[in-house]
Design an enzyme around this catalytic site. Structure first.
Site, PDB file in Angstrom:
ATOM      1  N   GLY A  68       4.902 -10.267  -0.270  1.00  0.00           N
ATOM      2  CA  GLY A  68       3.950 -10.740   0.724  1.00  0.00           C
ATOM      3  C   GLY A  68       4.633 -11.652   1.715  1.00  0.00           C
ATOM      4  O   GLY A  68       5.675 -12.248   1.406  1.00  0.00           O
ATOM      5  N   CYS A  95       9.566 -10.156  -5.082  1.00  0.00           N
ATOM      6  CA  CYS A  95       9.607 -11.041  -3.918  1.00  0.00           C
ATOM      7  C   CYS A  95       8.547 -12.148  -4.050  1.00  0.00           C
ATOM      8  O   CYS A  95       8.674 -13.013  -4.899  1.00  0.00           O
ATOM      9  CB  CYS A  95       9.447 -10.226  -2.636  1.00  0.00           C
ATOM     10  SG  CYS A  95       9.893 -11.130  -1.127  1.00  0.00           S
ATOM     11  N   TYR A  96       7.504 -12.135  -3.242  1.00  0.00           N
ATOM     12  CA  TYR A  96       6.446 -13.147  -3.345  1.00  0.00           C
ATOM     13  C   TYR A  96       5.851 -13.163  -4.745  1.00  0.00           C
ATOM     14  O   TYR A  96       5.521 -14.229  -5.287  1.00  0.00           O
ATOM     15  CB  TYR A  96       5.368 -12.855  -2.302  1.00  0.00           C
ATOM     16  CG  TYR A  96       4.229 -13.848  -2.273  1.00  0.00           C
ATOM     17  CD1 TYR A  96       4.297 -14.994  -1.467  1.00  0.00           C
ATOM     18  CD2 TYR A  96       3.084 -13.652  -3.028  1.00  0.00           C
ATOM     19  CE1 TYR A  96       3.252 -15.905  -1.440  1.00  0.00           C
ATOM     20  CE2 TYR A  96       2.029 -14.555  -3.010  1.00  0.00           C
ATOM     21  CZ  TYR A  96       2.117 -15.684  -2.214  1.00  0.00           C
ATOM     22  OH  TYR A  96       1.080 -16.589  -2.187  1.00  0.00           O
ATOM     23  N   HIS A 181      13.528  -6.000  -2.949  1.00  0.00           N
ATOM     24  CA  HIS A 181      12.508  -4.942  -2.956  1.00  0.00           C
ATOM     25  C   HIS A 181      13.085  -3.661  -3.553  1.00  0.00           C
ATOM     26  O   HIS A 181      13.768  -2.903  -2.860  1.00  0.00           O
ATOM     27  CB  HIS A 181      12.015  -4.676  -1.533  1.00  0.00           C
ATOM     28  CG  HIS A 181      11.170  -5.774  -0.983  1.00  0.00           C
ATOM     29  ND1 HIS A 181       9.811  -5.844  -1.200  1.00  0.00           N
ATOM     30  CD2 HIS A 181      11.490  -6.869  -0.251  1.00  0.00           C
ATOM     31  CE1 HIS A 181       9.323  -6.923  -0.615  1.00  0.00           C
ATOM     32  NE2 HIS A 181      10.326  -7.569  -0.030  1.00  0.00           N
ATOM     33  N   GLU A 183      11.451  -1.051  -4.288  1.00  0.00           N
ATOM     34  CA  GLU A 183      10.659   0.119  -3.875  1.00  0.00           C
ATOM     35  C   GLU A 183      11.155   0.777  -2.600  1.00  0.00           C
ATOM     36  O   GLU A 183      10.748   1.911  -2.291  1.00  0.00           O
ATOM     37  CB  GLU A 183       9.185  -0.274  -3.719  1.00  0.00           C
ATOM     38  CG  GLU A 183       8.860  -1.149  -2.525  1.00  0.00           C
ATOM     39  CD  GLU A 183       9.052  -2.650  -2.763  1.00  0.00           C
ATOM     40  OE1 GLU A 183       8.492  -3.452  -1.996  1.00  0.00           O
ATOM     41  OE2 GLU A 183       9.771  -3.011  -3.729  1.00  0.00           O
ATOM     42  N   ASP A 239      -5.388  19.437   2.043  1.00  0.00           N
ATOM     43  CA  ASP A 239      -6.294  18.638   1.210  1.00  0.00           C
ATOM     44  C   ASP A 239      -7.525  19.432   0.791  1.00  0.00           C
ATOM     45  O   ASP A 239      -7.857  19.512  -0.391  1.00  0.00           O
ATOM     46  CB  ASP A 239      -6.714  17.359   1.940  1.00  0.00           C
ATOM     47  CG  ASP A 239      -5.527  16.491   2.317  1.00  0.00           C
ATOM     48  OD1 ASP A 239      -4.478  16.605   1.660  1.00  0.00           O
ATOM     49  OD2 ASP A 239      -5.638  15.710   3.278  1.00  0.00           O
ATOM     50  N   LYS A 381      -0.844  12.009  -0.682  1.00  0.00           N
ATOM     51  CA  LYS A 381      -0.606  13.289  -0.014  1.00  0.00           C
ATOM     52  C   LYS A 381       0.497  14.095  -0.689  1.00  0.00           C
ATOM     53  O   LYS A 381       0.357  15.307  -0.888  1.00  0.00           O
ATOM     54  CB  LYS A 381      -0.236  13.031   1.454  1.00  0.00           C
ATOM     55  CG  LYS A 381      -0.126  14.278   2.309  1.00  0.00           C
ATOM     56  CD  LYS A 381      -1.491  14.725   2.768  1.00  0.00           C
ATOM     57  CE  LYS A 381      -1.414  15.747   3.865  1.00  0.00           C
ATOM     58  NZ  LYS A 381      -2.740  16.065   4.425  1.00  0.00           N
TER      59      LYS A 381
END
Length: 525
Positions: A68, A95-96, A181, A183, A239, A381
């Protein structure tokens, strides 16, 4: 307003023991949830205001606290119920999230003046998170504050030149923190770090697979629908196509799909949808030929917003007529994705606590009595594409690029006429043929042709021409929120230009759009 049918749970599905990603305001919160899913572990994004009691009630297999932008000491900064750390749930702070964990458990967080933004070199020690990974690796940092003392009982497991405490862990309490991070793609071993946390620390099995999703959702749909009839507004997009196939697999001929051809589709698109569902999958399909009524309504209209409203309203009218012919159908299939749920939820937390009041399929009226069946509402997706492939959906439909509801009407800058539609439809087909031939289709988020209703001077066969230009638009993107113009090789562009000009009467010029989003949008209208 349409009611959403809660699909009953089957035996011990993965979402009964989810990995909860707690959103603390970071720009990568949704990406963390996606990375967990990529490790074949089910995850959900939740708000930071959940109490320890509410967290425990979800029976999560693990918690991940997101990053964040705030300082943990700033007024109004996101907070957590500190009792969460006493639940015994394996928890990873990023992180945060790491800083909040350190502060709430008796460690120290300070603004040291040694901020890190971008790539950093990490040195790791003995650690469950870094097990079997290189002791030195590159990571992506983005922080101003730093942990200057780990919580009591935790030990430091990694450092960088500017951050002596870049990771810590308390194996006894199963609490872990990383300042970087994992990710993002800029941390090359980030996914392996997340897998070590998921598989080794939290012991979460990698069972979130397309086959498992299909089996689970088929059971849920059958339990919710019973023997009643179901309707699906089929657009031809991935979809609605995957949602239709899931429901058809569950209830067979109780499902009827309605496909409205408004005359604004790309070349061969209507035929592909009809063949795939009516011919290949044998799904009951009503194909409505409504081209003339849409073109009549659009005649003389050049304003893009008017075009959108006209197409949307006329689609509703056609769909209502067809639904009426089918009788009393209590259920409507909608291809709502998990990203829709996230983006429409709790504004204060930035995540969804409840499913949204959807813009119903095709803009269906809010007072409709049909109940919504949403078999994709747990999926992103990319997961929908994998489920579609598992169900046997043809590759061309699985990887179909996004296409706007108003179709080619908003890719003609000006009045929509049959002549202009024919020109644009053929130009778009040539573009896609060459993009596929160059093996670029799956690298691009979108690639399409635009027809501005203007004319320019040209020379063909030693004669003056006064004809339309065609604009080629191609972009790369992860989520369409931002996009960069695609660096298509010059020889491919040359082939596209040559074919368009030589094969389509009425066109004498091809240009390439090199605008990114922002400041431009992907579509022209």
């Amino acid at each position: 307003m349409a009611k959403v049918v809660p699909l009953p749970a089957t035996e011990a599905p993965p979402e009964e023991r989810p990995v909860l990603v707690v959103d603390l305001g970071g720009q990568y919160s949704q990406l963390i949830a996606r990375r967990v899913r990529e490790a074949r572990v089910y995850s959900e994004l939740v708000g930071h205001r959940l109490t320890a009691v509410e967290i425990a009630a979800r029976r999560p297999s693990a918690l991940i606290l997101s990053g964040g932008p705030a300082s943990v000491y700033a007024e109004g900064a996101p907070e957590l119920d500190p009792e969460i750390f006493s639940l015994g749930i394996p928890t990873l702070g990023i992180c945060y999230g790491m800083q909040l964990m350190a502060r709430d458990l008796g460690g120290a967080v300070e603004r040291t003046g040694a901020s890190e933004y971008g790539k950093a070199e990490l040195e790791t020690g003995d650690s469950e998170l870094f097990h079997d990974l290189p002791p030195e690796q590159t990571v992506w940092m983005s922080h101003g504050d730093s942990v200057t003392a780990p919580p009591a009982g935790a030990r430091v497991t990694a450092s960088s030149p500017s951050t002596p405490i870049a990771a810590f862990e308390d194996r006894g309490r199963r609490l872990y923190g990383v300042q970087f991070h994992p990710e993002v793609v800029h941390t090359p071993y980030g996914q392996e770090i997340l897998k070590n946390f998921l598989y080794e620390v939290a012991a979460t099995p990698p069972t979130w697979t397309p086959a498992a999703v299909i089996e689970e959702q088929v059971g849920r749909i059958r339990a919710a629908v019973g023997s009643q009839r179901v309707l699906c507004a089929l657009s031809g997009g991935v979809d609605s196509a995957v949602a239709a196939l899931l429901v058809h697999k569950a209830v067979g001929e109780q499902l009827t799909c309605v496909f409205v051809d408004h005359g604004l589709l790309r070349e061969g698109e209507a035929e592909q949808v009809v063949e795939t569902f009516g011919g290949h999958f044998h799904v009951p399909l009503v194909h409505v030929q409504a081209q003339k009524r849409f073109l009549t309504r659009l005649a003389g209209i050049s304003d893009p917003e008017q075009k959108r409203k006209i197409v949307g309203e006329e689609f509703i009218r056609v769909f209502e007529e067809e639904a009426g012919k089918l009788g009393d159908v209590p259920f409507l299939v909608q291809g709502t994705l998990y990203s829709d749920v996230i983006e429409s939820g709790g504004a204060d937390d930035g995540v969804a606590a409840l499913i949204k009041s959807h813009h119903n399929v095709g803009g269906l009226p809010e007072d409709m009595r049909m109940e919504l069946v949403e078999p994709l509402r747990l999926l992103f997706k990319d997961e929908v594409r994998r489920v579609g492939a598992e169900l046997g959906l043809p590759e061309r439909m699985v990887w179909r690029q996004p296409f706007p509801g108003p179709g080619l009407a908003i890719r003609i800058i000006g009045d929509v006429t049959e002549e202009r539609l024919a020109i644009l439809r053929r130009a778009d087909a040539i573009l896609l043929e060459e993009i596929r031939r160059a093996d670029l289709y799956r690298e691009l988020w979108q690639s399409f042709a635009v027809l501005p209703a203007i004319r320019s001077v040209g020379v063909q066969g030693d004669e003056r021409t006064y004809a339309y230009p065609i604009v080629i638009r191609a972009v790369t993107s992860e989520d369409a929120m931002t996009a960069d113009w695609a660096r298509i090789p010059y020889d491919v562009l040359e082939t596209i230009s040559s074919r368009v000009i030589n094969e389509i009467p009425g066109v004498n010029r091809v240009v390439y759009d090199v605008s990114s989003k922002p400041p431009a949008t992907i579509e022209w209208e």
